[in-house]
Design a protein around this motif. Structure first.
Motif, PDB file in Angstrom:
ATOM      1  N   VAL A 322      21.319   6.579  79.963  1.00 49.64           N
ATOM      2  CA  VAL A 322      20.946   5.354  79.249  1.00 49.64           C
ATOM      3  C   VAL A 322      21.264   5.505  77.762  1.00 49.64           C
ATOM      4  N   GLU A 323      20.938   6.639  77.186  1.00 50.69           N
ATOM      5  CA  GLU A 323      21.205   6.866  75.770  1.00 50.69           C
ATOM      6  C   GLU A 323      22.701   6.842  75.473  1.00 50.69           C
ATOM      7  N   ASP A 324      23.522   7.339  76.394  1.00 47.08           N
ATOM      8  CA  ASP A 324      24.970   7.346  76.184  1.00 47.08           C
ATOM      9  C   ASP A 324      25.557   5.940  76.264  1.00 47.08           C
ATOM     10  N   LEU A 325      24.948   5.069  77.048  1.00 47.06           N
ATOM     11  CA  LEU A 325      25.494   3.731  77.262  1.00 47.06           C
ATOM     12  C   LEU A 325      25.004   2.714  76.231  1.00 47.06           C
ATOM     13  N   ALA A 326      23.745   2.793  75.850  1.00 48.57           N
ATOM     14  CA  ALA A 326      23.160   1.786  74.956  1.00 48.57           C
ATOM     15  C   ALA A 326      23.408   2.136  73.498  1.00 48.57           C
ATOM     16  N   ASP A 327      23.431   1.120  72.663  1.00 47.87           N
ATOM     17  CA  ASP A 327      23.534   1.353  71.212  1.00 47.87           C
ATOM     18  C   ASP A 327      22.212   1.852  70.657  1.00 47.87           C
ATOM     19  N   TYR A 328      21.117   1.396  71.227  1.00 49.27           N
ATOM     20  CA  TYR A 328      19.776   1.819  70.815  1.00 49.27           C
ATOM     21  C   TYR A 328      18.945   2.029  72.086  1.00 49.27           C
ATOM     22  N   THR A 329      18.215   3.119  72.136  1.00 49.73           N
ATOM     23  CA  THR A 329      17.357   3.410  73.289  1.00 49.73           C
ATOM     24  C   THR A 329      15.936   3.651  72.819  1.00 49.73           C
ATOM     25  N   ILE A 330      14.992   3.042  73.513  1.00 47.05           N
ATOM     26  CA  ILE A 330      13.577   3.217  73.193  1.00 47.05           C
ATOM     27  C   ILE A 330      12.874   3.766  74.426  1.00 47.05           C
ATOM     28  N   THR A 331      12.296   4.942  74.285  1.00 49.66           N
ATOM     29  CA  THR A 331      11.510   5.567  75.343  1.00 49.66           C
ATOM     30  C   THR A 331      10.039   5.289  75.065  1.00 49.66           C
ATOM     31  N   VAL A 332       9.341   4.703  76.035  1.00 53.55           N
ATOM     32  CA  VAL A 332       7.989   4.213  75.757  1.00 53.55           C
ATOM     33  C   VAL A 332       6.882   5.140  76.252  1.00 53.55           C
ATOM     34  N   ASN A 333       7.238   6.162  77.010  1.00 51.56           N
ATOM     35  CA  ASN A 333       6.208   7.071  77.530  1.00 51.56           C
ATOM     36  C   ASN A 333       6.673   8.509  77.350  1.00 51.56           C
ATOM     37  N   ASN A 334       6.089   9.195  76.404  1.00 58.01           N
ATOM     38  CA  ASN A 334       6.453  10.580  76.138  1.00 58.01           C
ATOM     39  C   ASN A 334       5.436  11.569  76.698  1.00 58.01           C
ATOM     40  N   ASN A 335       4.495  11.068  77.505  1.00 54.31           N
ATOM     41  CA  ASN A 335       3.533  11.949  78.171  1.00 54.31           C
ATOM     42  C   ASN A 335       4.186  12.644  79.364  1.00 54.31           C
ATOM     43  N   GLU A 336       3.558  13.692  79.832  1.00 53.17           N
ATOM     44  CA  GLU A 336       4.087  14.389  81.002  1.00 53.17           C
ATOM     45  C   GLU A 336       3.977  13.537  82.253  1.00 53.17           C
ATOM     46  N   GLU A 337       2.887  12.805  82.388  1.00 54.03           N
ATOM     47  CA  GLU A 337       2.676  11.958  83.557  1.00 54.03           C
ATOM     48  C   GLU A 337       3.480  10.667  83.434  1.00 54.03           C
ATOM     49  N   THR A 338       3.947  10.175  84.576  1.00 48.24           N
ATOM     50  CA  THR A 338       4.645   8.899  84.573  1.00 48.24           C
ATOM     51  C   THR A 338       3.639   7.770  84.720  1.00 48.24           C
ATOM     52  N   LEU A 339       4.028   6.577  84.300  1.00 49.65           N
ATOM     53  CA  LEU A 339       3.196   5.401  84.490  1.00 49.65           C
ATOM     54  C   LEU A 339       3.280   4.949  85.940  1.00 49.65           C
ATOM     55  N   GLY A 340       2.292   4.177  86.366  1.00 45.59           N
ATOM     56  CA  GLY A 340       2.171   3.864  87.777  1.00 45.59           C
ATOM     57  C   GLY A 340       3.182   2.874  88.311  1.00 45.59           C
TER      58      GLY A 340
END
Length: 390
Positions: A322-340
Motif C-alpha cells: 500500500v505504501e509503495d502504491l499510494a502517494d500518502y498512507t495513513i496507518t490507523v492502528n499501531n497496537n499489537e492487536e488488530t481491530l475487530g
C-alpha cells in the motif's frame, strides 16, 4: 490542535469544528461508560419488543449525516444478526416524501432516529407517519439534544426510548463530527450481537487518540497539492462511510471542492470520469482479506495513472505494498492487536476525512464553523414544508 494556534482558530471561526473533531476519543470514553451504566434497561426495552413478534423491522433514519450513520451501521448489524430482526437504513427525506413505499402497517417496526438537534422537520414528520401507518410502532431516538422535539415526543411513551449522547457531542459547528461517531457507537451498542468489549473500546480510544495527534502531518502534506476535486472510495460499510466523508469536504469547503463517493468496484463504472490533474482520491481499505483484494486492485489502477492526481490510502496496519502504491498512507492502528472489524476502522477513518475537510476549509479562506454565511444551507435545515398525509 491540528498544528493550529487557538488565536487562528478564533480568528477563522473554526474553534467549534476543530474542538469537536479533536475531542472524539474523550467523548467516546464517556459514552461507553454512560451506555454501560444503562445497558440492562436499554437492552431490556429492545428484547421485550423482539419477544412479542416473529419478525421485527429496525429502520435507521435521519437526513444528511444522520442518514449516513444508518447506512454505515446496517451492513455490520446484518452481518452479525442471528435474531428475528431485519435492519434497514432509510432516509427521513425518502420516508416523508414516499411513506407507503417504506412503511407497512403489518410489519412491527422500530424506527431509530439519529438526530443532533432532534428538530429537523423531516425527522419529526417521519415519526408521525410511522405512528399513523404502522400498527405495531416503536421508536428509539439517539440524539445529542435532550430538549429537541424528538426527545420530548418520547416522554411518557412506553413504546419509545431516548438515548442521549454526552453533552460534548452536541456539535455547535455547522458540520456533524463527534455527533456522528457518537450516535453510531450508541446504536451499535444497542443493536449489535457482538458489542464492544472493554478491551476493544480501550484499544479504539487509544488508536483514535494517537491518530488525532499524528494525522495532521499527512493532512498538511496532502494540502500542499492544490486539489479541487476529491473522491472517497471503500467497500462494504466503508463505501457507505465514504458518503459521509465526501459530504464533510463538500460542506466545509462551501462547495469549492467537488466531492463524490463510490465503492471500490463501482468507481470504474462511470464515476471515475471525475478524475483530472487536480484530483485527490482517498481509499478506505478494508481489513477483510477477501474485500481487501478489490481495494488493492483499484489502488494499483490509480497508482498506474500517469496524471498528476494524488492517492491517499488509509489502512489498519502497516502494509508495504500500500505504501509503495499510494502517494500518502495513513496507518490507523499501531497496537499489537488488530481491530475487530471494518466498523471499528470506520470510526478512525472518518477522523482523517473530518480533519482534511477542516484544514482545506481554512486553506480556502472559509470559516468552518459557518461555511455558508449567506444562509444557503443551515445547521438545522430550513425551508421544508411538511404536507399532511391523507
Amino acid at each position: 490542535m491540528f498544528n493550529l494556534m487557538n488565536e487562528v482558530l478564533e480568528e477563522k471561526s473554526a474553534v467549534h469544528t476543530a474542538r469537536e473533531i479533536y475531542q472524539q476519543p474523550e467523548v467516546w470514553q464517556e459514552l461507553f461508560y454512560m451506555l454501560s451504566e444503562k445497558r440492562d434497561t436499554l437492552k431490556g426495552f429492545l428484547d421485550s419488543i423482539y419477544a412479542k413478534h416473529s419478525q421485527v423491522r429496525v429502520i435507521f433514519t435521519g437526513a444528511g449525516t444522520s442518514a449516513f450513520a444508518g447506512d454505515t451501521l446496517v451492513p455490520e448489524l446484518r452481518r452479525q444478526n442471528k435474531k428475528n430482526i431485519n435492519f434497514e437504513a432509510i432516509a427521513t427525506t425518502d420516508i416523508v416524501s414516499n411513506p407507503t413505499t417504506y412503511l407497512f402497517a403489518e410489519s412491527p417496526t422500530i424506527m431509530v432516529s439519529f438526530a443532533r438537534s432532534g428538530n429537523s422537520p423531516e425527522s419529526v414528520a417521519a415519526v408521525s407517519l410511522g405512528e399513523k401507518l404502522i400498527n405495531d410502532f416503536y421508536q428509539v431516538v439517539i440524539t445529542c439534544n435532550q430538549n429537541g422535539q424528538l426527545a420530548k415526543n418520547t416522554q411518557n411513551d412506553s413504546r419509545s426510548m431516548t438515548v442521549l449522547t454526552p453533552e460534548k457531542a452536541h456539535d455547535q459547528g455547522f458540520a456533524m463530527t463527534s455527533s456522528f461517531t457518537s450516535m453510531i457507537i450508541a446504536a451499535h451498542t444497542l443493536f449489535a450481537e457482538n458489542e464492544f468489549t472493554i478491551s476493544e473500546a480501550e484499544q479504539l480510544i487509544e488508536s483514535a487518540t494517537e491518530l488525532r495527534d499524528t494525522v495532521t502531518g499527512t493532512v498538511d502534506d496532502v494540502l500542499k497539492f492544490d486539489f479541487n476535486r476529491i473522491v472517497y472510495l471503500g467497500s462494504g460499510l466503508l463505501s457507505q462511510l465514504s458518503h459521509e466523508a465526501s459530504l464533510k469536504m463538500l460542506e466545509l469547503s462551501g462547495g469549492q471542492v467537488a466531492a463524490i463517493h463510490e465503492s471500490s468496484l463501482g468507481f470504474r463504472h462511470g464515476p471515475k470520469s471525475i478524475l483530472n490533474e487536480k484530483s485527490v482520491t482517498v481509499l478506505f481499505m478494508s481489513r477483510d482479506p477477501h474485500t481487501r483484494k478489490y481495494d488493492l486492485d483499484i489502488l494499483r489502477e490509480l497508482a498506474a495513472d500517469d496524471s498528476e492526481m494524488k492517492v491517499v490510502a488509509l489502512t489498519e496496519k502497516k502494509d508495504q505494498e500500500v505504501e509503495d502504491l499510494a502517494d500518502y498512507t495513513i496507518t490507523v492502528n499501531n497496537n499489537e492487536e488488530t481491530l475487530g472489524n471494518d466498523f471499528q476502522l470506520a470510526l478512525l477513518y472518518i477522523m482523517f476525512a473530518q480533519t482534511l475537510a477542516l484544514k482545506k476549509s481554512l486553506q480556502l479562506g472559509i470559516t468552518p464553523d459557518n461555511p455558508s454565511p449567506d444562509g444557503r444551507v443551515n445547521r438545522v435545515v430550513q425551508g421544508v414544508t411538511i404536507y399532511d398525509y391523507e
